[in-house]
Design a protein around this motif. Structure first.
Motif, PDB file in Angstrom:
ATOM      1  N   GLY A 113       0.811  -1.206   0.000  1.00  0.00           N
ATOM      2  CA  GLY A 113       0.000   0.000   0.000  1.00  0.00           C
ATOM      3  C   GLY A 113       0.843   1.254   0.000  1.00  0.00           C
ATOM      4  O   GLY A 113       0.528   2.237  -0.669  1.00  0.00           O
ATOM      5  N   GLU A 114       1.969   1.244   0.745  1.00  0.00           N
ATOM      6  CA  GLU A 114       2.830   2.412   0.792  1.00  0.00           C
ATOM      7  C   GLU A 114       3.548   2.622  -0.530  1.00  0.00           C
ATOM      8  O   GLU A 114       3.900   3.722  -0.911  1.00  0.00           O
ATOM      9  N   MET A 158      -9.954 -11.262 -12.644  1.00  0.00           N
ATOM     10  CA  MET A 158      -8.755 -11.155 -11.818  1.00  0.00           C
ATOM     11  C   MET A 158      -9.042 -10.459 -10.496  1.00  0.00           C
ATOM     12  O   MET A 158      -8.489 -10.819  -9.460  1.00  0.00           O
ATOM     13  N   LYS A 159      -9.913  -9.447 -10.535  1.00  0.00           N
ATOM     14  CA  LYS A 159     -10.262  -8.775  -9.289  1.00  0.00           C
ATOM     15  C   LYS A 159     -10.949  -9.750  -8.343  1.00  0.00           C
ATOM     16  O   LYS A 159     -10.672  -9.775  -7.132  1.00  0.00           O
ATOM     17  N   ASN A 160     -11.818 -10.596  -8.886  1.00  0.00           N
ATOM     18  CA  ASN A 160     -12.496 -11.609  -8.060  1.00  0.00           C
ATOM     19  C   ASN A 160     -11.485 -12.612  -7.499  1.00  0.00           C
ATOM     20  O   ASN A 160     -11.589 -13.048  -6.348  1.00  0.00           O
ATOM     21  N   ALA A 161     -10.464 -12.981  -8.311  1.00  0.00           N
ATOM     22  CA  ALA A 161      -9.450 -13.945  -7.855  1.00  0.00           C
ATOM     23  C   ALA A 161      -8.616 -13.370  -6.720  1.00  0.00           C
ATOM     24  O   ALA A 161      -8.148 -14.103  -5.846  1.00  0.00           O
ATOM     25  N   ILE A 162      -8.427 -12.039  -6.726  1.00  0.00           N
ATOM     26  CA  ILE A 162      -7.643 -11.407  -5.659  1.00  0.00           C
ATOM     27  C   ILE A 162      -8.464 -11.232  -4.388  1.00  0.00           C
ATOM     28  O   ILE A 162      -8.005 -11.522  -3.283  1.00  0.00           O
ATOM     29  N   LEU A 163      -9.718 -10.794  -4.558  1.00  0.00           N
ATOM     30  CA  LEU A 163     -10.559 -10.542  -3.384  1.00  0.00           C
ATOM     31  C   LEU A 163     -11.142 -11.821  -2.808  1.00  0.00           C
ATOM     32  O   LEU A 163     -11.364 -11.925  -1.603  1.00  0.00           O
ATOM     33  N   LYS A 216      -5.063  -6.553   3.123  1.00  0.00           N
ATOM     34  CA  LYS A 216      -6.102  -6.264   2.140  1.00  0.00           C
ATOM     35  C   LYS A 216      -5.601  -5.182   1.195  1.00  0.00           C
ATOM     36  O   LYS A 216      -5.139  -4.124   1.612  1.00  0.00           O
ATOM     37  N   LEU A 217      -5.702  -5.459  -0.108  1.00  0.00           N
ATOM     38  CA  LEU A 217      -5.267  -4.495  -1.097  1.00  0.00           C
ATOM     39  C   LEU A 217      -6.357  -3.469  -1.366  1.00  0.00           C
ATOM     40  O   LEU A 217      -7.550  -3.792  -1.374  1.00  0.00           O
ATOM     41  N   SER A 218      -5.929  -2.254  -1.611  1.00  0.00           N
ATOM     42  CA  SER A 218      -6.880  -1.208  -1.975  1.00  0.00           C
ATOM     43  C   SER A 218      -7.283  -1.361  -3.434  1.00  0.00           C
ATOM     44  O   SER A 218      -6.655  -2.109  -4.202  1.00  0.00           O
ATOM     45  N   ASP A 219      -8.336  -0.655  -3.827  1.00  0.00           N
ATOM     46  CA  ASP A 219      -8.769  -0.709  -5.224  1.00  0.00           C
ATOM     47  C   ASP A 219      -7.650  -0.248  -6.148  1.00  0.00           C
ATOM     48  O   ASP A 219      -7.451  -0.816  -7.234  1.00  0.00           O
TER      49      ASP A 219
END
Length: 517
Positions: free
Chosen positions: A416-417, A476-481, A500-503
């Motif tokens: 995130g940083e 891919m977004k579904n696979a990550i979340l 948890k990754l941000s959008d």
């Protein structure tokens, strides 16, 4: 070996049969059983040989037709005696010998570790702690046919391996010897009483060139009087085997601490180097705060006892950690998936990561990495599954070197940083990949824990339940979340994000994957 070289070893000796016993267990574990067996053999020899010659003369045949006066062929009393007396003696020898064996093999829990590497034709010792069990920030590595310094009054554990052929490490005065093998660790331990330590030198003069305080401490320590005990290789290892000679110099703990800190130097194994390896290779799958990720946490890991998936018990010592890195699927920790590819660390990298793990296990917190009070390790934690770079990637120290020489927390900042500095971009996604995804997903098409990211975007994939899905932006977004919603066929359900990754981070990763065609 020439006579001069052997004489120069100057082995302390105070008897005809054995050199001076200069360790705490030498007399009880070796010398007393040895002398018991030796003198028993001497007495038994005369008890057998003298009567034998007497009977040969007294009962020799004096004429061709002479017959024996007694025809007795059995005595139950004699048979009981010659069976029971040796049995009692051998039981005593076994009990005493087994007790001595355990004394020699099982080191005290507070033993100070020193790593030993045998090679043709010399020894290399890597010191990672001082006599007070403080982990050194930089190790001291001494190589060659030299004098190696150890402290008196402190149990010392030698953790040994070979980088080429079979060797054997023998310290006659300590009554310790063990094979040194390529590909595995063996150990010996000893403790030298203070009365066998060296004494300060008198009228010591420093040669030209010895000017700094550290150089003076090293020179002075090596010139303390006495306290020297030879080291031999006792397994033939090539043409210079007989010249593989070194010595231990035993000094008081205070002097040893001065010497080991003066001898420490950058470039060898260190906690800092282990922290960089952790940040570049292990962090995505192993936490250091006790939280559960893909693999067990490194917090309070060293010497932890646990069970494997097939019910075996293990202790997470140096040998187990080494095996878990080189053969990660051999002993899978209970409740964890077989997700870790084999790692290819060299000797210094392996020692560094073990030093780093020790620093997270109560021995001495790494600088800047002191565990939070009250943190607890995840249940079943143990080293093993999850520290591997993609096949073909650079070694751990080169894979994604942290800028400068920062500790783990700074060497690879959280994703995130890294990504939050601007809008989503492929460059930001690459940073997220290197800090989180690299251990399980390659970018060159090779198979690791999870599918490769090369040519992943737009790929049609089949799940373990037979369902089909497309890895577009939404897929891919579904696979990550929701990583366990659609498991790719042939891969384990092993994905757990350390945060948890941000959008913006997810979008950046997708943009980066799009570039990997």
């Amino acid at each position: 070996m020439t006579p001069e070289e052997l004489i120069a070893m100057n082995m302390p000796t105070d008897s005809v049969w054995l050199p001076t016993a200069a360790s705490t267990v030498a007399v009880e574990a070796v010398d007393k059983p040895y002398y018991l067996i030796y003198y028993t053999c001497v007495v038994t020899f005369f008890l057998i040989v003298i009567p034998m010659f007497y009977f040969m003369v007294k009962y020799k045949r004096r004429s061709p037709d002479q017959k024996a006066e007694s025809q007795a062929d059995h005595s139950q009393l004699i048979e009981i005696i010659w069976s029971s007396v040796p049995l009692i003696f051998f039981v005593i020898i076994f009990v005493w010998g087994f007790r001595g064996y355990m004394m020699l093999q099982v080191e005290p829990p507070d033993s100070m570790p020193i790593y030993v590497r045998g090679y043709q034709w010399g020894w290399e010792l890597t010191y990672v702690e001082d006599a007070d069990r403080n982990v050194l920030s930089e190790s001291a590595k001494i190589t060659g046919r030299e004098t190696f310094v150890v402290p008196a009054g402190r149990p010392v554990k030698l953790i040994m391996h070979s980088s080429d052929v079979l060797h054997s490490f023998f310290i006659p005065n300590f009554r310790q010897k063990n094979d040194v093998l390529p590909g595995r660790y063996t150990t010996v331990w000893f403790e030298v009483p203070n009365e066998f330590a060296a004494t300060p030198p008198k009228d010591l003069k420093y040669p030209e060139g010895v000017t700094s305080e550290g150089e003076k401490i090293i020179y002075e320590t090596l010139h303390w009087e006495g306290g020297e005990y030879p080291i031999f290789c006792t397994e033939y290892c090539g043409k210079d085997h007989s010249r593989m000679l070194s010595k231990f110099k035993v000094v008081p703990q205070e002097q040893y601490n001065k010497w080991v800190n003066a001898a420490s130097s950058p470039g060898g194994p260190s906690i800092k180097r282990g922290a960089k390896i952790y940040a570049n290779v292990c962090m995505a799958c192993h936490s250091k705060d006790g939280s559960r990720v893909v693999g067990p946490s490194f917090k309070n890991l060293y010497m932890r006892k646990g069970k494997t998936a097939d019910g075996q018990e293990y202790v997470a010592d140096d040998a187990y950690i080494k095996q878990s890195i080189y053969e990660p699927n051999r002993m899978i920790v209970e409740s964890y998936p077989p997700a870790m590819p084999a790692q290819n660390l060299n000797d210094d990298e392996l020692t560094s990561i073990i030093m780093f793990i020790k620093s997270l296990s109560g021995a001495a917190p790494a600088e800047g990495d002191a565990p939070a009070e009250g943190d607890a390790p995840a249940e079943g934690d143990a080293p093993a599954e999850g520290d591997a770079p993609a096949d073909g990637d650079k070694p751990a120290d080169e894979a994604a070197p942290a800028e400068g020489d920062k500790p783990a927390d700074e060497a690879a900042p959280p994703a995130g940083e890294q990504a939050a500095a601007g809008p989503p971009s492929a460059e930001a996604g690459e940073k997220v990949y290197k800090s989180i995804c690299i251990a399980c997903h390659s970018i060159d098409g090779s198979r690791l824990v999870g599918p490769t990211m090369k040519a992943m975007y737009g790929r049609k994939t089949k799940g373990t339940k037979g369902e089909e899905y497309v890895l577009d932006d939404a897929g891919m977004k579904n696979a990550i979340l929701n990583p366990n919603a659609n498991i790719a066929d042939g891969y384990p359900p092993a994905m757990v994000l350390p945060k948890k990754l941000s959008d913006a981070e997810i979008d950046s990763v997708i943009l980066y994957i799009k570039t990997l065609k």
